[in-house]
Design an enzyme around this catalytic site. Structure first.
Site, short mmCIF file in Angstrom:
data_model
loop_
_atom_site.label_atom_id
_atom_site.label_comp_id
_atom_site.label_asym_id
_atom_site.label_seq_id
_atom_site.Cartn_x
_atom_site.Cartn_y
_atom_site.Cartn_z
N LYS A 41 33.96 -13.92 -16.13
CA LYS A 41 35.18 -12.74 -15.85
C LYS A 41 34.57 -11.39 -15.55
CE LYS A 41 38.98 -15.56 -17.92
NZ LYS A 41 39.59 -15.87 -19.01
N ARG B 59 35.44 -22.28 -23.07
CA ARG B 59 35.87 -22.54 -21.75
C ARG B 59 34.99 -21.89 -20.61
NH1 ARG B 59 39.30 -21.06 -17.41
NH2 ARG B 59 40.57 -22.60 -16.63
N1 HH2 Z 1 41.35 -18.35 -18.22
C1 HH2 Z 1 41.49 -18.91 -16.83
C2 HH2 Z 1 42.50 -19.82 -16.75
N2 HH2 Z 1 42.85 -20.52 -17.97
N3 HH2 Z 1 43.22 -20.72 -20.24
C3 HH2 Z 1 42.78 -20.34 -21.37
N4 HH2 Z 1 43.18 -21.03 -22.71
N5 HH2 Z 1 41.97 -19.18 -21.74
C4 HH2 Z 1 41.24 -18.52 -20.75
O1 HH2 Z 1 40.62 -17.70 -20.88
C5 HH2 Z 1 41.61 -18.91 -19.20
C6 HH2 Z 1 42.51 -20.05 -19.05
C7 HH2 Z 1 40.95 -18.10 -15.87
O2 HH2 Z 1 39.97 -18.63 -15.30
P1 HH2 Z 1 39.71 -19.66 -14.10
O3 HH2 Z 1 40.30 -20.88 -14.27
O4 HH2 Z 1 38.33 -19.87 -13.83
O5 HH2 Z 1 40.48 -19.08 -12.82
P2 HH2 Z 1 41.65 -19.31 -12.15
O6 HH2 Z 1 42.76 -18.77 -12.98
O7 HH2 Z 1 41.57 -18.21 -11.00
O8 HH2 Z 1 41.86 -20.69 -11.58
#
Ligand code: HH2
Length: 263
Positions: A206, A242
């Site tokens: 992040k 995660r």
């Molecule tokens: N962060 C993201 C997405 N889902 N779910 C939980 N529970 N906690 C988190 O910190 C979290 C999440 C963001 O990351 P990413 O999936 O890599 O990116 P994007 O939302 O752009 O798909």
């Protein structure tokens, strides 16, 4: 928990695994690298992301969940704010509904979670993905996030979700100032752990990592910071992290635990 995005626009891996065969190959690699849970997501929640139509989101996640569950006995979570997507995913074999809106997005979210009987991850977010980074504000970020999560757990239980099904997540990067809000939350994860639910931490790659590291680091250049945050979570007693980089994080956690046990 391994990030398993099937999206064209996720902040770190968008577009890489939209093709079903590549997505399944990636899932196999994440399992081989040591993932206990695959978090399958069909809608990006990055700041400024555009919403995805329900049918499109189901078409992205369900075939992958079905394919993973058909060949491996690994737990799958679905990263969605939409009850219909959660329902379809659980039907395909997902055991966990990971909801960044903490079951607030749709009027029937709480009832559907209770009906599905799956685990639920309730995550804190100020605002909504499109605008959440515009001007996040808190008087006491740790207190407010902790109180919010306690309140959402109460709401879920009042709707019929079993206590042992509930996970909490501070939502690093979701309506949080890069350093002013994310760092105090990471420093005080123990306050959320003390609520008595398993805590999930998502800090991998992040933006705050780049900010701490002087700025300008692309998501793929944030591994060291991601591992540092995962270890801070482990020290505070979180139940899961995660992450994108499963092999490296699993190794770091194993070594950290081995040292802790030798104390
Ligand atoms: N962060 C993201 C997405 N889902 N779910 C939980 N529970 N906690 C988190 O910190 C979290 C999440 C963001 O990351 P990413 O999936 O890599 O990116 P994007 O939302 O752009 O798909």
């Amino acid at each position: 928990m391994a990030v398993t995005n099937v999206t064209p626009d996720s902040f770190s891996d968008g577009g890489r695994f939209l093709d079903p065969d590549r997505a399944l190959a990636h899932a196999r690699r994440l399992i081989a690298d040591g993932a206990d849970i695959l978090d399958v997501g069909g809608e990006s929640t990055r700041p400024g992301a555009e919403p995805v139509d329900e049918a499109e989101e189901i078409a992205r996640v369900v075939p992958l969940i079905r394919a993973i569950r058909a060949e491996r006995d690994v737990a799958v979570s679905v990263d969605t704010m939409k009850p219909a997507v959660a329902r379809a995913a659980v039907g395909a074999g997902a055991a966990i509904w990971n909801d960044v809106s903490a079951l607030r997005h749709a009027p029937d979210s709480l009832d559907v979670a209770a009906e599905l009987g799956c685990d639920v991850v309730l995550m804190h977010m100020q605002g909504e993905p499109r605008t959440m980074q515009a001007e996040p504000r808190y008087a006491d970020v740790v207190g407010e996030v902790t109180d919010f999560l306690a309140g959402r757990a109460e709401a879920a239980m009042a709707a019929g979700v079993a206590r042992e099904r509930i996970w909490l997540d501070p939502g690093i990067g979701f309506g949080k100032h890069m350093m002013g809000h994310n760092l105090p939350l990471l420093a005080h994860l123990d306050r959320i752990v003390a609520l008595g639910f398993p805590v999930l931490l998502g800090a991998s790659r992040k933006s705050f990592i780049s900010a701490v590291d002087g700025g300008g680091r692309a998501p793929s250049e944030r591994l060291g910071g991601s591992i540092a945050a995962a270890l801070a979570g482990a020290a505070a007693g979180v139940a899961a992290v995660r992450v994108h980089d499963v092999r490296e994080t699993a190794q770091a956690l194993r070594v950290w635990r081995a040292i802790a046990e030798a104390r």
